[in-house]
Design an enzyme around this catalytic site. Structure first.
Site, PDB file in Angstrom:
ATOM      1  N   SER A  74       0.825  -1.219   0.000  1.00 23.20           N
ATOM      2  CA  SER A  74       0.000   0.000   0.000  1.00 23.20           C
ATOM      3  C   SER A  74       0.856   1.265   0.000  1.00 23.20           C
ATOM      4  O   SER A  74       2.003   1.264   0.451  1.00 23.20           O
ATOM      5  CB  SER A  74      -0.902   0.031   1.237  1.00 23.20           C
ATOM      6  OG  SER A  74      -1.619  -1.162   1.356  1.00 23.20           O
TER       7      SER A  74
HETATM    8  N1  SAH Z   1      -0.495  -5.173   3.993  1.00 23.93           N
HETATM    9  C1  SAH Z   1       0.280  -5.456   2.801  1.00 23.93           C
HETATM   10  C2  SAH Z   1      -0.420  -5.082   1.522  1.00 23.93           C
HETATM   11  C3  SAH Z   1      -1.377  -6.107   1.214  1.00 23.93           C
HETATM   12  S1  SAH Z   1      -2.006  -6.272  -0.396  1.00 23.93           S
HETATM   13  C4  SAH Z   1       1.642  -4.818   2.839  1.00 23.93           C
HETATM   14  O1  SAH Z   1       1.969  -4.089   3.791  1.00 23.93           O
HETATM   15  O2  SAH Z   1       2.417  -5.066   1.917  1.00 23.93           O
HETATM   16  C5  SAH Z   1      -3.319  -7.367   0.061  1.00 23.93           C
HETATM   17  C6  SAH Z   1      -2.902  -8.770   0.368  1.00 23.93           C
HETATM   18  O3  SAH Z   1      -4.080  -9.468   0.788  1.00 23.93           O
HETATM   19  C7  SAH Z   1      -2.354  -9.550  -0.830  1.00 23.93           C
HETATM   20  O4  SAH Z   1      -1.092 -10.038  -0.540  1.00 23.93           O
HETATM   21  C8  SAH Z   1      -3.373 -10.686  -1.020  1.00 23.93           C
HETATM   22  O5  SAH Z   1      -2.806 -11.899  -1.453  1.00 23.93           O
HETATM   23  C9  SAH Z   1      -3.959 -10.806   0.376  1.00 23.93           C
HETATM   24  N2  SAH Z   1      -5.271 -11.464   0.454  1.00 23.93           N
HETATM   25  C10 SAH Z   1      -6.314 -11.419  -0.408  1.00 23.93           C
HETATM   26  N3  SAH Z   1      -7.336 -12.177   0.043  1.00 23.93           N
HETATM   27  C11 SAH Z   1      -6.926 -12.703   1.236  1.00 23.93           C
HETATM   28  C12 SAH Z   1      -7.536 -13.580   2.194  1.00 23.93           C
HETATM   29  N4  SAH Z   1      -8.765 -14.087   2.028  1.00 23.93           N
HETATM   30  N5  SAH Z   1      -6.824 -13.906   3.286  1.00 23.93           N
HETATM   31  C13 SAH Z   1      -5.558 -13.431   3.490  1.00 23.93           C
HETATM   32  N6  SAH Z   1      -4.938 -12.618   2.616  1.00 23.93           N
HETATM   33  C14 SAH Z   1      -5.615 -12.249   1.499  1.00 23.93           C
END
Ligand code: SAH
Length: 237
Positions: A84
């Site tokens: 993000s």
């Molecule tokens: N917080 C992260 C950014 C996350 S992007 C950072 O600091 O880099 C969102 C993430 O959510 C992705 O890696 C994606 O694979 C994950 N995601 C999507 N659906 C999910 C689920 N049901 N459970 C866990 N993770 C999930």
């Protein structure tokens, strides 16, 4: 032989020097990021500001994007996912009004950067990532940086982490179309959750949710764009 040893010493000294000046340059970029993107835009929580100053964001992005690690935007981290934008990380963290004693659940570990920011501020961080490669790489980065208060699990975050519940705060960094019921249940009384709700097609809004007397009080605070929350079959929740 002696000449070779001297040459090796010179080369390794030069590379130490190079990485020192590289580190200095990243620090300069980090300070600029915090001044212009975080403080100037109204983030006030001192713990959030010092965490954003301390955590080396460039260590959480792929090599080809390190030069852009402190820019005012999200960045690709592989597997069609993103880390993000720094301001969004700061905004979401501040909104939770975290205390040093807090136990936090994060859904969507991604690069591990948000988890590191939380780990600087709170007692413990439990974070769930559905893509095994990302769970593995973020766990490695966090371990190499010395974090001992973060636990990464590869699973579907929709279910939360019942064995570790209840949580003082829950942060969701992928977007479902409605709040997962298990997450509502795993939030402590008086606790806060921040979560993007909506879809890519109709838009998403960041909600702050507070649990008071067993009831959830919801407030939309910021229009955002997150990747969707999906299950293991890649179906959007
Ligand atoms: N917080 C992260 C950014 C996350 S992007 C950072 O600091 O880099 C969102 C993430 O959510 C992705 O890696 C994606 O694979 C994950 N995601 C999507 N659906 C999910 C689920 N049901 N459970 C866990 N993770 C999930």
């Amino acid at each position: 032989m002696r000449a070779i040893r001297i040459l090796i010493a010179i080369i390794s000294l030069t590379s130490i020097n190079c990485s020192m000046s590289q580190d200095k340059e990243y620090l300069r970029q980090r300070e600029q990021m915090v001044a212009e993107q975080i403080i100037e835009r109204g983030i006030k929580d001192k713990n959030v500001i010092s965490a954003m100053l301390k955590v080396e964001r460039h260590k959480f992005v792929p090599d080809e994007y390190k030069h852009a690690a402190y820019g005012d935007h999200p960045l690709p981290i592989g597997y069609e996912q993103t880390i993000s934008q720094p301001y969004v990380v700061a905004f979401m963290t501040e909104a939770l009004q975290l205390k040093p004693t807090d136990k936090v659940l994060e859904i969507g570990t991604g690069s591990g950067y948000q988890a590191a920011i939380l780990a600087e501020i709170c007692d413990s961080v439990f974070t769930i990532e559905i893509i095994p490669e990302l769970a593995e790489s973020s766990e490695k980065v966090l371990k190499n940086l010395g974090y001992k208060n973060v636990w990464v699990k590869c699973d579907d975050g929709y279910k939360g982490w019942p064995e570790k519940a209840p949580f003082d705060a829950i942060i969701v960094t992928c977007s479902p179309t409605k709040i997962p019921q298990p997450l509502k249940e795993q939030l402590k009384e008086g606790g806060k959750m921040i979560i993007p709700i909506g879809s890519a097609a109709y838009g998403q809004e960041l909600y702050i949710i507070k649990k008071e007397n067993g009831k959830l009080i919801e407030k939309a605070v910021l229009p955002v764009r997150f990747v969707p929350m999906v299950n293991f079959e890649k179906k959007v929740y």
